[in-house]
Write a protein that holds these residues in place. Structure first.
Motif, PDB file in Angstrom:
ATOM      1  N   ARG A 189       0.742  -1.269   0.101  1.00 29.04           N
ATOM      2  CA  ARG A 189       0.065  -0.048   0.018  1.00 29.04           C
ATOM      3  C   ARG A 189       0.906   1.399  -0.017  1.00 29.04           C
ATOM      4  O   ARG A 189       0.823   2.227  -0.765  1.00 29.04           O
ATOM      5  CB  ARG A 189      -0.999  -0.054   1.272  1.00 29.04           C
TER       6      ARG A 189
ATOM      7  N   HIS B  65     -10.240   7.108  -8.278  1.00 31.17           N
ATOM      8  CA  HIS B  65     -10.443   5.823  -8.460  1.00 31.17           C
ATOM      9  C   HIS B  65      -9.226   5.008  -7.896  1.00 31.17           C
ATOM     10  O   HIS B  65      -9.237   3.773  -7.371  1.00 31.17           O
ATOM     11  CB  HIS B  65     -10.738   5.341  -9.930  1.00 31.17           C
TER      12      HIS B  65
ATOM     13  N   ARG C  62      -8.904   4.941  -4.361  1.00 36.37           N
ATOM     14  CA  ARG C  62      -9.773   4.087  -3.557  1.00 36.37           C
ATOM     15  C   ARG C  62      -9.307   2.670  -3.748  1.00 36.37           C
ATOM     16  O   ARG C  62      -9.474   1.902  -2.524  1.00 36.37           O
ATOM     17  CB  ARG C  62     -11.098   4.174  -4.554  1.00 36.37           C
ATOM     18  N   GLN C  63      -8.499   2.278  -4.800  1.00 33.23           N
ATOM     19  CA  GLN C  63      -8.122   1.053  -4.974  1.00 33.23           C
ATOM     20  C   GLN C  63      -6.966   0.751  -3.759  1.00 33.23           C
ATOM     21  O   GLN C  63      -6.874  -0.216  -2.985  1.00 33.23           O
ATOM     22  CB  GLN C  63      -7.201   0.715  -6.014  1.00 33.23           C
TER      23      GLN C  63
ATOM     24  N   ALA D  68      -7.026   2.386  -0.733  1.00 35.40           N
ATOM     25  CA  ALA D  68      -7.707   2.278   0.364  1.00 35.40           C
ATOM     26  C   ALA D  68      -8.252   1.032   0.731  1.00 35.40           C
ATOM     27  O   ALA D  68      -8.371   0.516   2.029  1.00 35.40           O
ATOM     28  CB  ALA D  68      -8.496   3.471   0.552  1.00 35.40           C
ATOM     29  N   ARG D  69      -8.672   0.428  -0.340  1.00 37.48           N
ATOM     30  CA  ARG D  69      -9.460  -0.983  -0.250  1.00 37.48           C
ATOM     31  C   ARG D  69      -8.592  -2.331  -0.343  1.00 37.48           C
ATOM     32  O   ARG D  69      -9.115  -3.380  -0.165  1.00 37.48           O
ATOM     33  CB  ARG D  69     -10.459  -0.947  -1.077  1.00 37.48           C
TER      34      ARG D  69
ATOM     35  N   ASP E 249      -6.390  -5.195   0.316  1.00 32.46           N
ATOM     36  CA  ASP E 249      -6.431  -6.359   1.219  1.00 32.46           C
ATOM     37  C   ASP E 249      -5.217  -7.434   0.467  1.00 32.46           C
ATOM     38  O   ASP E 249      -5.899  -8.277  -0.149  1.00 32.46           O
ATOM     39  CB  ASP E 249      -7.475  -7.054   1.929  1.00 32.46           C
TER      40      ASP E 249
ATOM     41  N   ALA F 107     -10.298 -10.055  -3.639  1.00 32.02           N
ATOM     42  CA  ALA F 107     -10.551  -8.772  -3.470  1.00 32.02           C
ATOM     43  C   ALA F 107      -9.383  -8.032  -4.496  1.00 32.02           C
ATOM     44  O   ALA F 107      -9.652  -6.891  -5.156  1.00 32.02           O
ATOM     45  CB  ALA F 107     -10.481  -8.137  -2.180  1.00 32.02           C
ATOM     46  N   CYS F 108      -8.179  -8.849  -4.535  1.00 29.91           N
ATOM     47  CA  CYS F 108      -7.175  -8.098  -5.326  1.00 29.91           C
ATOM     48  C   CYS F 108      -7.601  -8.402  -6.633  1.00 29.91           C
ATOM     49  O   CYS F 108      -7.508  -7.484  -7.623  1.00 29.91           O
ATOM     50  CB  CYS F 108      -5.952  -9.108  -5.121  1.00 29.91           C
TER      51      CYS F 108
ATOM     52  N   LEU G  89     -10.108  -5.448  -7.464  1.00 32.99           N
ATOM     53  CA  LEU G  89      -9.469  -4.216  -7.682  1.00 32.99           C
ATOM     54  C   LEU G  89      -8.830  -3.924  -8.933  1.00 32.99           C
ATOM     55  O   LEU G  89      -8.653  -2.994  -9.697  1.00 32.99           O
ATOM     56  CB  LEU G  89      -8.506  -3.730  -6.566  1.00 32.99           C
TER      57      LEU G  89
ATOM     58  N   SER H 205     -11.157  -3.555 -11.632  1.00 33.70           N
ATOM     59  CA  SER H 205     -11.821  -2.264 -11.912  1.00 33.70           C
ATOM     60  C   SER H 205     -11.055  -1.115 -12.592  1.00 33.70           C
ATOM     61  O   SER H 205     -11.816  -0.082 -12.799  1.00 33.70           O
ATOM     62  CB  SER H 205     -12.064  -1.622 -10.280  1.00 33.70           C
TER      63      SER H 205
END
Length: 323
Positions: free
Chosen positions: A246, A283, A286-287, A289-290, A292, A298-299, A302, A305
């Motif tokens: 991150r 955007h 936001r990736q 921040a979200r 994990d 989830a990866c 993202l 997206s």
């Protein structure tokens, strides 16, 4: 998008028992509707996963829109035709790149859970058949190439070396995503080359920003295979950044947005274009921040997206050029 090969070793285990993917395994259109004989080839080209073609095409769209803005001609039939040509080329060359990758990794893909059902290691397609399919896709790409102006042809051909060596980079450097970025962002040059017959500063800045964008989103993608990569000794930015991913994504994505902003400024983009870039940058934030890194699903979400982020910027640049 970055392939993850397993540890070096014999291919015997991979080819001993062909593994056919279950029918309708993912619910994609290939498994649902394509004739059975074509499915292995469509999977070789990743037609069941069109996200890669989108991400290859989107920088082409950006560059065409900015070149239209610089030319001051508005959206002509020629410019719209280029979008269509680039779309065909993106599908063909993304498929060719994936096929080439699978040919190079055919002896080891069968030892990784995520790749063992690919057509070559599962025995659905031979390496010779895959190579013939590769040539067929390259012929489609050649047709697109010949439809472009000479300067654009030269620029396009210059990308082939990077495309050819990318599958090997995960064995050599810790950030193979950088080489992927150099290859996948080439479209950021092509619109300028085709419409302006030149590569102005705006093109180079947009390209550099797109490279960082690819490094960022493919790092997120690579976290799906981080544990396998550790076991087999394959290098990736996901392994290099690890728990600090991150923190690394902040300057990578910020650098992407800053370079693109300079590119838009050099191209004379207006308020609508910069508003689109602001939404694009939001955007990406936001990736981060979200994120994990311990949640593969989830990866993947993202990563996917980024198509929406890229299309959002393209829409703004297209409207800006029209205005």
């Amino acid at each position: 998008m970055t392939p993850r090969p397993p540890a070096e070793g014999t291919a015997a285990a991979a080819h001993a028992a062909p593994v056919a993917p279950p029918a309708d395994a993912t619910g994609n259109w290939v498994d649902r509707y394509a004739p059975a004989a074509l499915r292995p080839y469509l999977r070789l080209a990743r037609a069941d996963r069109p996200i890669g073609s989108w991400l290859l095409l989107i920088p082409c769209g950006w560059s065409v829109a900015l070149a239209v803005r610089m030319a001051g001609t508005g959206w002509s039939g020629h410019a719209l035709g280029l979008i269509g040509l680039f779309a065909l080329g993106a599908v063909a060359m993304r498929g060719a790149g994936c096929t080439w990758n699978d040919i190079l990794d055919r002896d080891i893909d069968g030892r990784v859970e995520r790749t063992r059902q690919r057509p070559i290691p599962s025995g659905q397609v031979s390496a010779r058949q895959a190579f013939a399919f590769l040539l067929a896709q390259c012929l489609v790409g050649l047709g697109v190439l010949l439809a472009l102006p000479l300067f654009a042809q030269v620029v396009a051909v210059a990308s082939l070396g990077v495309v050819a060596i990318y599958p090997l980079m995960k064995r050599i450097i810790w950030i193979p995503q950088l080489v992927l970025g150099l290859a996948f962002s080439w479209g950021a040059l092509m619109g300028f080359a085709a419409l302006l017959q030149a590569l102005p500063a705006a093109a180079l800045l947009l390209y550099a920003g797109a490279v960082l964008w690819v490094v960022g989103y493919d790092t997120i993608y690579a976290h799906q295979d981080r544990e396998d990569d550790v076991l087999i000794g394959v290098k990736s930015s996901a392994r290099l950044f690890a728990g600090a991913t991150r923190r690394w994504l902040v300057p990578i994505y910020a650098g992407a947005a800053a370079l693109m902003a300079l590119g838009l400024w050099q191209a004379g983009a207006g308020p609508v274009g910069f508003a689109g870039l602001a939404l694009f940058a939001g955007h990406l934030a936001r990736q981060i921040a979200r994120l994990d890194i311990d949640d593969p699903a989830a990866c993947l979400a993202l990563f996917r997206s980024n198509r929406d982020a890229g299309l959002l910027l393209f829409a703004a640049l297209a409207v800006d050029a029209a205005l």
